[in-house]
Design a protein around this motif. Structure first.
Motif, PDB file in Angstrom:
ATOM      1  N   GLN A  69      71.804  40.772  29.335  1.00 33.91           N
ATOM      2  CA  GLN A  69      73.266  40.824  29.426  1.00 33.91           C
ATOM      3  C   GLN A  69      73.908  39.996  28.318  1.00 33.91           C
ATOM      4  N   ALA A  70      73.318  38.825  28.038  1.00 30.67           N
ATOM      5  CA  ALA A  70      73.828  37.975  26.967  1.00 30.67           C
ATOM      6  C   ALA A  70      73.661  38.663  25.608  1.00 30.67           C
ATOM      7  N   GLU A  71      72.502  39.305  25.430  1.00 27.44           N
ATOM      8  CA  GLU A  71      72.239  40.026  24.181  1.00 27.44           C
ATOM      9  C   GLU A  71      73.203  41.192  24.012  1.00 27.44           C
ATOM     10  N   ALA A  72      73.485  41.901  25.124  1.00 26.68           N
ATOM     11  CA  ALA A  72      74.404  43.040  25.085  1.00 26.68           C
ATOM     12  C   ALA A  72      75.817  42.585  24.717  1.00 26.68           C
ATOM     13  N   GLN A  73      76.231  41.448  25.265  1.00 29.24           N
ATOM     14  CA  GLN A  73      77.553  40.924  24.964  1.00 29.24           C
ATOM     15  C   GLN A  73      77.695  40.577  23.481  1.00 29.24           C
ATOM     16  N   GLN A  74      76.642  39.976  22.940  1.00 25.57           N
ATOM     17  CA  GLN A  74      76.643  39.621  21.523  1.00 25.57           C
ATOM     18  C   GLN A  74      76.721  40.880  20.648  1.00 25.57           C
ATOM     19  N   LEU A  75      75.951  41.912  21.047  1.00 29.01           N
ATOM     20  CA  LEU A  75      75.963  43.173  20.296  1.00 29.01           C
ATOM     21  C   LEU A  75      77.318  43.874  20.395  1.00 29.01           C
ATOM     22  N   LYS A  76      77.988  43.744  21.550  1.00 26.18           N
ATOM     23  CA  LYS A  76      79.322  44.332  21.701  1.00 26.18           C
ATOM     24  C   LYS A  76      80.308  43.657  20.748  1.00 26.18           C
ATOM     25  N   ASN A  77      80.180  42.329  20.625  1.00 28.15           N
ATOM     26  CA  ASN A  77      81.049  41.593  19.699  1.00 28.15           C
ATOM     27  C   ASN A  77      80.789  42.040  18.255  1.00 28.15           C
ATOM     28  N   GLU A  78      79.509  42.202  17.924  1.00 22.60           N
ATOM     29  CA  GLU A  78      79.152  42.659  16.583  1.00 22.60           C
ATOM     30  C   GLU A  78      79.674  44.075  16.334  1.00 22.60           C
ATOM     31  N   GLU A  79      79.546  44.923  17.363  1.00 21.40           N
ATOM     32  CA  GLU A  79      80.022  46.300  17.241  1.00 21.40           C
ATOM     33  C   GLU A  79      81.527  46.332  16.977  1.00 21.40           C
ATOM     34  N   LYS A  80      82.265  45.475  17.680  1.00 17.20           N
ATOM     35  CA  LYS A  80      83.712  45.408  17.497  1.00 17.20           C
ATOM     36  C   LYS A  80      84.042  44.958  16.071  1.00 17.20           C
ATOM     37  N   SER A  81      83.265  44.004  15.553  1.00 16.33           N
ATOM     38  CA  SER A  81      83.468  43.502  14.195  1.00 16.33           C
ATOM     39  C   SER A  81      83.240  44.614  13.169  1.00 16.33           C
ATOM     40  N   TRP A  82      82.158  45.381  13.353  1.00 16.27           N
ATOM     41  CA  TRP A  82      81.869  46.504  12.455  1.00 16.27           C
ATOM     42  C   TRP A  82      82.993  47.538  12.499  1.00 16.27           C
ATOM     43  N   GLU A  83      83.471  47.850  13.697  1.00 15.14           N
ATOM     44  CA  GLU A  83      84.519  48.852  13.858  1.00 15.14           C
ATOM     45  C   GLU A  83      85.824  48.397  13.208  1.00 15.14           C
ATOM     46  N   ASN A  84      86.107  47.093  13.308  1.00 18.12           N
ATOM     47  CA  ASN A  84      87.313  46.555  12.667  1.00 18.12           C
ATOM     48  C   ASN A  84      87.228  46.694  11.148  1.00 18.12           C
ATOM     49  N   LYS A  85      86.048  46.425  10.615  1.00 16.84           N
ATOM     50  CA  LYS A  85      85.854  46.560   9.171  1.00 16.84           C
ATOM     51  C   LYS A  85      86.014  48.014   8.720  1.00 16.84           C
ATOM     52  N   LEU A  86      85.476  48.928   9.530  1.00 18.91           N
ATOM     53  CA  LEU A  86      85.619  50.353   9.212  1.00 18.91           C
ATOM     54  C   LEU A  86      87.079  50.792   9.276  1.00 18.91           C
TER      55      LEU A  86
END
Length: 359
Positions: A69-86
């Motif tokens: 769950q902790a790993e998933a949360q971190q990946l969600k944050n990273e995903e949001k960061s990538w999407e913002n950059k796009l």
């Protein structure tokens, strides 16, 4: 009038600079797309492991689940960061000046159909009720799909039964795989595992396209039947990893069942004083163990008489409480009143009477 060479050189310079900017922009976009896809892939894999854990072993896998769950949360944050950059890159692209390169891009190369609407997050109780209802209604059809081997047969069966293309089918197949492994039906488990991964690949494809799974399962079969080596290797790697997880879950379940069985048997063995005769026997000195092995009362009496009185009383009381030693009619009343002490005194008295008789 400028020389002809200069007239041709200036436009060439501008074209070259524009091409370089476009290439740099495209490269940046591709890198962001790649990073975003990789992040989504890792998140999907993490969520899949979480789902398997929640379905198969929510109690003993609690620690591992929290880690995922902790790993998933971190990946969600990273995903949001990538999407913002796009998103920023897309805005930048809109503000770019129009030219032959930007105007000639194909704006109709992708068609989206049956877009899946955003669904409200279901509670665990709702998910469980939904799964139970679905299985009660379609269990026979799910099992039929799990037994299929050929791509064409699987595609045709799902075409005839599109309601099976859903999370509930995937969850049922996961549990069935573990049940089969526990029952040591290894070959059948591997067959059903293959169909489980087929269903999971379809669901992941639907998620990436943001469409209903029923609208894209044919695309999966079209792709898998003509897949290149890399795609097939990805499918087979995921299949092997899933089978290993199934074996691990089955092992945990078997160990848990064995512990429960052993505890039930132990409870059945408990003597009148609440002690386990097996544990008490193993705690006895070797000379006392030998007496119980040969079931010789006289040997037991002789051994007790030679022991330290306190130690003898302690061991005899534990033997009575575990049911390892049942006082006879002669010593039963003493055992009730004084426990091991009564038995110890009785044995000691008998030995004393024998010594007097011999004298």
């Amino acid at each position: 009038m400028p020389p002809t060479s200069l007239l041709t050189w200036f436009p060439s310079c501008r074209l070259q600079a524009r091409v370089e900017r476009m290439e740099q922009f495209q490269k940046e976009k591709e890198e962001l797309d790649k990073g975003c896809r990789e992040c989504k892939r890792k998140l999907a894999e993490c969520q899949k492991k979480m789902k398997e854990l929640e379905v198969t072993d929510p109690e003993s896998g609690k620690g591992e689940l929290e880690k995922l769950q902790a790993e998933a949360q971190q990946l969600k944050n990273e995903e949001k960061s990538w999407e913002n950059k796009l998103e920023e890159l897309k805005k930048k692209e809109k503000n770019m000046p129009w030219n032959v390169d930007t105007l000639s891009k194909d704006g109709f190369s992708k068609s989206v159909f049956n877009v899946k609407p955003e669904e409200k997050e279901e509670t665990e109780e709702q998910k469980e009720k939904k799964h139970k209802t679905f299985v009660e209604r379609y269990e026979k059809q799910i099992k039929h799909f799990g037994m299929l081997r050929r791509w064409d047969d699987s595609q045709k069966y799902l075409s005839d039964n599109p309601h099976l293309v859903c999370e509930e089918t995937a969850n049922y197949l996961v549990i069935w795989c573990i049940d089969l492994e526990v029952e040591e039906k290894h070959a059948l488990m591997e067959q059903v595992a293959h169909q489980t991964i087929v269903m999971q690949f379809i669901l992941e494809l639907a998620k990436s396209l943001k469409v209903d799974p029923r609208a894209c399962f044919r695309q999966f079969f079209t792709k898998i039947k003509t897949a290149d080596q890399q795609y097939m290797e990805g499918f087979n790697d995921e299949l092997e990893a899933f089978k290993e997880r199934v074996r691990g879950r089955a092992k945990v379940r078997i160990e848990k069942a064995m512990k429960e069985y052993e505890e039930e048997e132990r409870q059945k063995r408990l003597g009148p004083g609440g002690l386990d005769p097996v544990e008490v026997y193993e705690s006895l000195p070797p000379e006392l163990q030998k007496c119980f092995d040969v079931k010789d009362v006289q040997m037991l009496q002789d051994t007790i008489s030679k022991m330290d009185p306190t130690e003898a009383k302690y061991h005899m009381q534990r033997c009575i409480d575990s049911g390892l030693w049942v006082p006879n009619a002669k010593t039963g009343e003493g055992a009730e009143k004084g426990g091991g002490e009564g038995v110890y005194e009785e044995i000691k008295k008998e030995n004393g009477d024998e010594e007097k008789g011999n004298a």
